[in-house]
Design an enzyme around this catalytic site. Structure first.
Site, PDB file in Angstrom:
ATOM      1  N   GLU A 153       9.978   9.029 106.923  1.00 17.35           N
ATOM      2  CA  GLU A 153      10.948  10.123 107.149  1.00 17.35           C
ATOM      3  C   GLU A 153      11.834   9.917 108.373  1.00 17.35           C
ATOM      4  OE1 GLU A 153       8.525  13.672 107.180  1.00 17.35           O
ATOM      5  OE2 GLU A 153       7.681  13.219 105.231  1.00 17.35           O
ATOM      6  N   ASN A 203       9.052   5.011 103.647  1.00 21.81           N
ATOM      7  CA  ASN A 203       8.685   6.196 102.854  1.00 21.81           C
ATOM      8  C   ASN A 203       9.585   7.375 103.218  1.00 21.81           C
ATOM      9  OD1 ASN A 203       6.774   7.457 100.985  1.00 21.81           O
ATOM     10  ND2 ASN A 203       6.008   8.613 102.757  1.00 21.81           N
ATOM     11  N   HIS A 240       8.052  15.649  96.488  1.00 25.00           N
ATOM     12  CA  HIS A 240       7.574  17.026  96.621  1.00 25.00           C
ATOM     13  C   HIS A 240       8.587  17.888  95.866  1.00 25.00           C
ATOM     14  CE1 HIS A 240       4.472  16.110  99.546  1.00 25.00           C
ATOM     15  NE2 HIS A 240       5.351  15.387 100.228  1.00 25.00           N
ATOM     16  N   GLU A 269       4.036  10.975  97.099  1.00 23.42           N
ATOM     17  CA  GLU A 269       3.468  12.263  97.553  1.00 23.42           C
ATOM     18  C   GLU A 269       3.747  13.374  96.552  1.00 23.42           C
ATOM     19  OE1 GLU A 269       4.545  13.243 101.606  1.00 23.42           O
ATOM     20  OE2 GLU A 269       4.371  11.164 102.265  1.00 23.42           O
ATOM     21  N   ASP A 271       3.921  16.454  94.306  1.00 25.05           N
ATOM     22  CA  ASP A 271       3.332  17.746  93.977  1.00 25.05           C
ATOM     23  C   ASP A 271       4.447  18.635  93.468  1.00 25.05           C
ATOM     24  OD1 ASP A 271       4.500  18.377  96.478  1.00 25.05           O
ATOM     25  OD2 ASP A 271       2.579  18.479  97.508  1.00 25.05           O
TER      26      ASP A 271
HETATM   27  O1  9MR Z   1      -0.468  16.960 104.137  1.00 26.30           O
HETATM   28  C1  9MR Z   1      -0.261  16.731 105.509  1.00 26.30           C
HETATM   29  C2  9MR Z   1      -0.808  17.902 106.301  1.00 26.30           C
HETATM   30  O2  9MR Z   1      -2.221  17.907 106.232  1.00 26.30           O
HETATM   31  C3  9MR Z   1      -0.347  17.834 107.752  1.00 26.30           C
HETATM   32  O3  9MR Z   1      -0.740  19.004 108.425  1.00 26.30           O
HETATM   33  C4  9MR Z   1       1.162  17.671 107.782  1.00 26.30           C
HETATM   34  C5  9MR Z   1       1.673  17.609 109.207  1.00 26.30           C
HETATM   35  O4  9MR Z   1       3.023  17.439 109.248  1.00 26.30           O
HETATM   36  O5  9MR Z   1       1.529  16.481 107.092  1.00 26.30           O
HETATM   37  C6  9MR Z   1       1.233  16.570 105.741  1.00 26.30           C
HETATM   38  O6  9MR Z   1       1.654  15.400 105.050  1.00 26.30           O
HETATM   39  C7  9MR Z   1       3.049  15.067 105.097  1.00 26.30           C
HETATM   40  C8  9MR Z   1       3.147  13.561 105.021  1.00 26.30           C
HETATM   41  O7  9MR Z   1       2.375  12.955 106.022  1.00 26.30           O
HETATM   42  C9  9MR Z   1       4.585  13.099 105.120  1.00 26.30           C
HETATM   43  N1  9MR Z   1       5.408  13.763 104.126  1.00 26.30           N
HETATM   44  C10 9MR Z   1       5.303  15.201 104.070  1.00 26.30           C
HETATM   45  C11 9MR Z   1       3.841  15.615 103.911  1.00 26.30           C
HETATM   46  C12 9MR Z   1       3.708  17.119 103.724  1.00 26.30           C
HETATM   47  O8  9MR Z   1       4.114  17.795 104.850  1.00 26.30           O
END
Ligand code: 9MR
Length: 358
Positions: A153, A203, A240, A269, A271
């Site tokens: 990101e 990613n 997402h 990722e 969902d």
């Molecule tokens: O699912 C992850 C969550 O447990 C964390 O609290 C969060 C913190 O920012 O990150 C989430 O995963 C992210 C991923 O690492 C990168 N893309 C977005 C995902 C959803 O926020």
């Protein structure tokens, strides 16, 4: 086990099921076998001790990725301390169940420890810290983690095509930033030195799954990296999906243009978040519509030989980032419900996988 023992076990099982017993549905990973598609999910370490979580994970998926266990705040909590305790458990689980492992993530602007974000390091020192981090973490899992999200990101969310301002890029940044992308180039080179066999991915989420100004900029970066021999092997499209909206045609076109550069695509990722009531339940109609989104994305990925993995961001609605993120107005985004029962989305994905590549 000898053949007769297998036969006896199966006969006993069939007898116990009674005359109307039907064979269990094939799992997602069984359905994916004919197309050699990787079907994965993000995993939370703490849940591995929950038997329904562990058995569903092992039965259904042939790939996993630690959801948080490899992020800086977990794996590098102090400047001189690396802590692999959580991630090692996930890696060990994957080894026991014949699953591939994706690593997530080496460079991100979130989930960084305070010693790092508030350390006021100069560029050269920050570069040393990052190089050591990448080489230590990738080196620890050399030969075990087959693909890494090296940078996650990096795109600016507000200004399409621009890079996000982060400690890595320009606060203070880790050094030369040709076109702003130089910092990422260094990271890919460091990761490649640490494990030359690992596939290295960029990613990204936030709409870059389709063709638009944001994905144009990533495309230009990947093309430039490939032309100059910077070791990048793939692009992760997060997927997402909210409001049940995925511009599938445009996603297909985006996958086509990236794979034409010689890089792989992983859906990383996925969902599909739905509006839910106070009990966390979505409507039956929405669950069907969700299934259709999963099906369409799988079909698009299967249609391109360069799209080699489909991964969801968790697999049970019991554990998903969507709930807390949306103040529990959205949810039900994954393949299995809170009791690990397969949802219509599982069936849709399984059928798409079983149909294989065109
Ligand atoms: O699912 C992850 C969550 O447990 C964390 O609290 C969060 C913190 O920012 O990150 C989430 O995963 C992210 C991923 O690492 C990168 N893309 C977005 C995902 C959803 O926020």
């Amino acid at each position: 086990m000898k053949w007769w023992a297998v036969a006896l076990t199966l006969a006993t099982w069939a007898f116990c099921q009674g005359p109307d017993a039907v064979a269990p549905e094939p799992s997602l990973r069984e359905a994916a076998a004919s197309s050699s598609m990787l079907i994965g999910t993000a995993v939370r370490t703490a849940q591995l001790s929950e038997s329904a979580y562990a058995s569903t994970l092992a039965r259904q998926f042939n790939m996993l990725e630690p959801e948080d266990a490899l992020k800086w705040e977990v794996v590098h909590p102090e400047r001189q301390t690396f802590d692999f305790y959580q991630a090692d458990q996930i890696v060990e689980f994957a080894g026991r169940h014949g699953m591939k492992i994706r690593g997530h993530t080496l460079v991100w602007h979130r989930q960084n420890p305070k010693w790092l974000t508030e350390g006021k390091f100069a560029s050269t020192e920050l570069a040393e810290i990052l190089e050591k981090h990448i080489k230590t973490v990738v080196g620890h899992y050399r030969g075990k983690i087959f693909a890494w999200d090296v940078v996650n990101e990096a795109s600016d969310e507000v200004h399409p095509g621009e890079l996000r301002s982060t400690i890595w890029r320009d606060q203070p940044g880790i050094g030369p930033t040709t076109n702003g992308y130089g910092y990422m180039e260094r990271c890919f080179r460091w990761a490649h030195e640490a494990d030359p066999q690992a596939l290295l991915f960029y990613n990204e989420g936030a709409d870059t799954e389709a063709v638009n100004a944001k994905s144009d900029a990533i495309y230009a970066m990947v093309r430039d990296f490939r032309q100059r021999g910077v070791p990048i092997d793939g692009v992760g499209l997060q997927m997402h999906v909210s409001n049940l909206h995925a511009d599938v045609k445009s996603v297909a076109a985006n996958i086509r243009r990236f794979t034409a550069l010689g890089v792989q695509i992983h859906i990383t990722e996925m969902d599909v978040s739905l509006p839910v009531d106070a009990n966390g339940n979505a409507t039956a109609a929405d669950l069907q519509a969700e299934a259709d989104v999963y099906r369409k994305i799988a079909v698009v990925c299967l249609a391109n030989p360069g799209c080699t993995a489909i991964q969801t961001w968790g697999f049970t609605d019991k554990y998903s980032w969507i709930g807390s993120h949306s103040k529990h107005t959205q949810g039900a985004a994954l393949l299995f419900d809170r009791n690990y029962r397969a949802k219509p989305a599982t069936e849709a994905l399984r059928n798409a996988l079983a149909a294989g590549r065109p």
